[in-house]
Design a protein around this motif. Structure first.
Motif, PDB file in Angstrom:
ATOM      1  N   HIS A 129       0.917  -1.048   0.015  1.00  0.00           N
ATOM      2  CA  HIS A 129      -0.094  -0.135   0.101  1.00  0.00           C
ATOM      3  C   HIS A 129       0.745   1.233  -0.117  1.00  0.00           C
ATOM      4  O   HIS A 129       0.333   2.410   0.149  1.00  0.00           O
ATOM      5  N   VAL A 130       2.021   0.958  -0.086  1.00  0.00           N
ATOM      6  CA  VAL A 130       3.152   2.461  -0.021  1.00  0.00           C
ATOM      7  C   VAL A 130       3.878   2.305  -1.409  1.00  0.00           C
ATOM      8  O   VAL A 130       4.571   1.385  -1.614  1.00  0.00           O
ATOM      9  N   ILE A 131       3.520   3.059  -2.382  1.00  0.00           N
ATOM     10  CA  ILE A 131       3.755   3.266  -3.819  1.00  0.00           C
ATOM     11  C   ILE A 131       4.443   4.580  -4.051  1.00  0.00           C
ATOM     12  O   ILE A 131       3.922   5.669  -3.722  1.00  0.00           O
ATOM     13  N   GLN A 132       5.778   4.416  -4.413  1.00  0.00           N
ATOM     14  CA  GLN A 132       6.165   5.827  -4.774  1.00  0.00           C
ATOM     15  C   GLN A 132       5.897   6.272  -6.037  1.00  0.00           C
ATOM     16  O   GLN A 132       6.159   5.511  -7.135  1.00  0.00           O
ATOM     17  N   GLY A 133       5.392   7.403  -6.323  1.00  0.00           N
ATOM     18  CA  GLY A 133       5.161   8.031  -7.710  1.00  0.00           C
ATOM     19  C   GLY A 133       6.344   8.869  -8.030  1.00  0.00           C
ATOM     20  O   GLY A 133       7.569   8.541  -7.358  1.00  0.00           O
ATOM     21  N   SER A 134       6.728   9.569  -9.184  1.00  0.00           N
ATOM     22  CA  SER A 134       7.846  10.102  -9.478  1.00  0.00           C
ATOM     23  C   SER A 134       8.174  11.143  -8.780  1.00  0.00           C
ATOM     24  O   SER A 134       7.201  11.797  -8.177  1.00  0.00           O
ATOM     25  N   PHE A 135       9.338  11.553  -8.716  1.00  0.00           N
ATOM     26  CA  PHE A 135       9.641  12.797  -7.918  1.00  0.00           C
ATOM     27  C   PHE A 135       9.311  14.030  -8.418  1.00  0.00           C
ATOM     28  O   PHE A 135       9.499  14.946  -7.627  1.00  0.00           O
ATOM     29  N   ASP A 136       8.689  14.099  -9.763  1.00  0.00           N
ATOM     30  CA  ASP A 136       8.112  15.440 -10.177  1.00  0.00           C
ATOM     31  C   ASP A 136       6.706  15.482 -10.088  1.00  0.00           C
ATOM     32  O   ASP A 136       6.163  16.261 -10.670  1.00  0.00           O
ATOM     33  N   TYR A 137       6.143  14.446  -9.264  1.00  0.00           N
ATOM     34  CA  TYR A 137       4.675  14.538  -8.943  1.00  0.00           C
ATOM     35  C   TYR A 137       3.902  14.655 -10.049  1.00  0.00           C
ATOM     36  O   TYR A 137       2.811  15.565 -10.158  1.00  0.00           O
ATOM     37  N   THR A 138       4.048  13.995 -11.175  1.00  0.00           N
ATOM     38  CA  THR A 138       3.198  14.008 -12.442  1.00  0.00           C
ATOM     39  C   THR A 138       1.971  13.343 -12.195  1.00  0.00           C
ATOM     40  O   THR A 138       1.788  12.498 -11.470  1.00  0.00           O
ATOM     41  N   VAL A 139       0.985  13.716 -13.071  1.00  0.00           N
ATOM     42  CA  VAL A 139      -0.397  12.868 -13.071  1.00  0.00           C
ATOM     43  C   VAL A 139      -0.164  11.378 -13.343  1.00  0.00           C
ATOM     44  O   VAL A 139      -0.657  10.533 -12.952  1.00  0.00           O
ATOM     45  N   GLU A 140       0.718  11.346 -14.633  1.00  0.00           N
ATOM     46  CA  GLU A 140       1.121  10.269 -14.823  1.00  0.00           C
ATOM     47  C   GLU A 140       1.403   9.179 -13.935  1.00  0.00           C
ATOM     48  O   GLU A 140       1.052   7.786 -14.139  1.00  0.00           O
ATOM     49  N   SER A 141       2.315   9.736 -13.200  1.00  0.00           N
ATOM     50  CA  SER A 141       2.974   8.773 -12.070  1.00  0.00           C
ATOM     51  C   SER A 141       1.970   8.312 -11.044  1.00  0.00           C
ATOM     52  O   SER A 141       1.759   7.383 -10.371  1.00  0.00           O
ATOM     53  N   GLY A 142       0.874   9.383 -10.649  1.00  0.00           N
ATOM     54  CA  GLY A 142      -0.337   9.215 -10.011  1.00  0.00           C
ATOM     55  C   GLY A 142      -1.088   7.882 -10.411  1.00  0.00           C
ATOM     56  O   GLY A 142      -1.672   7.046  -9.723  1.00  0.00           O
ATOM     57  N   LEU A 192      -1.639  -0.179  -7.187  1.00  0.00           N
ATOM     58  CA  LEU A 192      -2.531  -0.414  -5.642  1.00  0.00           C
ATOM     59  C   LEU A 192      -3.522  -1.239  -6.094  1.00  0.00           C
ATOM     60  O   LEU A 192      -3.934  -2.056  -5.281  1.00  0.00           O
ATOM     61  N   LEU A 193      -4.165  -1.125  -7.282  1.00  0.00           N
ATOM     62  CA  LEU A 193      -5.425  -2.066  -7.341  1.00  0.00           C
ATOM     63  C   LEU A 193      -4.895  -3.306  -7.841  1.00  0.00           C
ATOM     64  O   LEU A 193      -5.846  -4.178  -7.723  1.00  0.00           O
ATOM     65  N   ALA A 223      -7.175   6.711 -12.727  1.00  0.00           N
ATOM     66  CA  ALA A 223      -6.884   5.303 -13.091  1.00  0.00           C
ATOM     67  C   ALA A 223      -8.174   4.695 -12.358  1.00  0.00           C
ATOM     68  O   ALA A 223      -8.829   3.699 -12.865  1.00  0.00           O
ATOM     69  N   LEU A 224      -8.835   5.167 -11.004  1.00  0.00           N
ATOM     70  CA  LEU A 224      -9.947   4.604 -10.711  1.00  0.00           C
ATOM     71  C   LEU A 224     -11.182   4.596 -11.793  1.00  0.00           C
ATOM     72  O   LEU A 224     -11.973   3.589 -12.009  1.00  0.00           O
ATOM     73  N   LYS A 225     -11.205   5.667 -12.290  1.00  0.00           N
ATOM     74  CA  LYS A 225     -12.401   6.125 -13.165  1.00  0.00           C
ATOM     75  C   LYS A 225     -11.983   5.322 -14.633  1.00  0.00           C
ATOM     76  O   LYS A 225     -13.280   4.581 -14.904  1.00  0.00           O
ATOM     77  N   GLU A 226     -11.216   4.915 -15.186  1.00  0.00           N
ATOM     78  CA  GLU A 226     -10.994   4.110 -16.053  1.00  0.00           C
ATOM     79  C   GLU A 226     -11.065   2.801 -15.748  1.00  0.00           C
ATOM     80  O   GLU A 226     -11.596   1.855 -16.744  1.00  0.00           O
ATOM     81  N   ARG A 227     -11.097   2.277 -14.394  1.00  0.00           N
ATOM     82  CA  ARG A 227     -11.437   0.799 -14.303  1.00  0.00           C
ATOM     83  C   ARG A 227     -12.983   0.786 -13.691  1.00  0.00           C
ATOM     84  O   ARG A 227     -13.429  -0.191 -13.071  1.00  0.00           O
ATOM     85  N   GLY A 228     -13.597   1.876 -14.019  1.00  0.00           N
ATOM     86  CA  GLY A 228     -15.147   1.815 -13.496  1.00  0.00           C
ATOM     87  C   GLY A 228     -15.480   1.936 -12.277  1.00  0.00           C
ATOM     88  O   GLY A 228     -16.587   1.775 -11.655  1.00  0.00           O
TER      89      GLY A 228
END
Length: 334
Positions: A214-227, A234-235, A258-263
């Motif tokens: 449950h602990v996932i590192q996004g990118s150091f530049d905090y982009t939408v894509e890494s989120g 996580l899913l 990502a959640l929306k894309e999974r319905g």
């Protein structure tokens, strides 16, 4: 052309006193200074910058070094608020701003060389990069410097209370009944590490186990894509979390996409909390619950600290500004 003698005649003060005001001498009262400046504005007086530089031995210019790897540049929401707050104080005190780079006239130079060539009085560094040797060279120099979103034993620093903000985010989710709380981190950056530390401290304080999945590192530049990528990971976890605290609003936005894309729905299927309170956060559907940091106040404080050093103040300070949890629609009670 309006001169200091015209202002002296209008105000009744001596030309010497008028000159002291425009050269920023400290032995002039605030009341006198205000009257002279008001008269100068009414008369349309413009001080001679070259003469002021010769008199004070200063360039009255502050360098701005902004290290931002995501490609957003000055459009980055963090930069916009910080630089506007910084500019307000700096220009009111008579300073101009200049962007600092390693490329002058097509020739590669260090930040320190650029500062010396331009003769800046001091420099504010926003989102510094300790992996850059040119930055370390600047840090070791005698040029007055203030760092934002960093820690240092050599220069003064200012940042938001990342630990407290993370604690508030996790505790809020806990009060809503969530026990499986995940974290999308901001990578190996100062703020990313502090927000991860706050998440871990909050989980320990509340007696909640931390699932490594449950602990996932996004990118150091905090982009939408890494989120988005972090949420997809996580899913796939063996045990799905009911809520996620993201170290930045862009990370949270990517997670929601990502959640929306999974319905899946926010907050119906998963609650989401961000950090920053960027302008877009309140316009999302659902609007994003987030930890607000006051980027404008960060810029104000950094300018005050830097000008204090430029004008002879001593000592290294570390200022931590308070944050606020802004509750909107992206979380629900279990």
């Amino acid at each position: 052309m309006i001169t200091i003698y015209d202002i002296a005649k209008k105000t009744g003060f001596s030309p010497t006193t008028v000159s002291k005001v425009f050269n920023d001498y400290s032995d002039v009262s605030a009341k006198t200074r205000r009257k002279i400046l008001e008269a100068a504005e009414q008369l349309g007086y413009l001080p001679n910058a070259h003469a002021r530089t010769l008199t004070t031995k200063r360039s009255w210019t502050i360098g701005v070094l902004y290290v931002e790897p995501s490609g957003a540049g000055i459009l980055h929401p963090y930069f916009a608020g910080v630089i506007e707050g910084f500019k307000q104080v700096a220009t009111a005190r008579g300073y101009d701003l200049m962007f600092i780079s390693k490329d002058i006239g097509g020739k590669k130079r260090s930040y320190l060389e650029h500062c010396k060539i331009r003769g800046v009085d001091g420099i504010v560094v926003i989102l510094p990069d300790y992996a850059d040797p040119y930055f370390l060279e600047l840090l070791d120099s005698s040029i007055p410097c203030v760092l934002l979103d960093q820690e240092s034993e050599l220069k003064s620093t200012v940042c938001s209370d990342n630990l407290e903000g993370s604690l508030r985010a996790v505790e809020y989710l806990y009060r809503l009944g969530h026990r499986k709380i995940a974290h999308i981190g901001g990578g190996d950056t100062f703020s990313g590490n502090r927000r991860l530390q706050g998440y871990m401290q909050a989980m320990e304080k509340l007696g909640l186990p931390v699932n490594p999945e449950h602990v996932i590192q996004g990118s150091f530049d905090y982009t939408v894509e890494s989120g988005r990528a972090a949420m997809e990971q996580l899913l796939r976890a063996g045990e799905r979390p009911t809520a996620v605290f993201a170290a930045g609003d862009n990370l949270a936005l990517g997670a929601m996409m990502a959640l929306k894309e999974r319905g899946m729905k926010v907050p119906g299927d998963m609650s989401v909390v961000g950090f920053d309170d960027i302008e877009m956060a309140k316009y999302l559907t659902p609007s994003l619950t987030t930890v607000r940091q006051d980027t404008y106040a960060l810029g104000n404080r950094a300018a005050d600290m830097l000008i204090y050093t430029i004008e002879g103040g001593e000592g290294i300070r570390t200022d931590i500004l308070p944050v606020e949890l802004v509750i909107r629609e992206s979380c629900r009670s279990l």
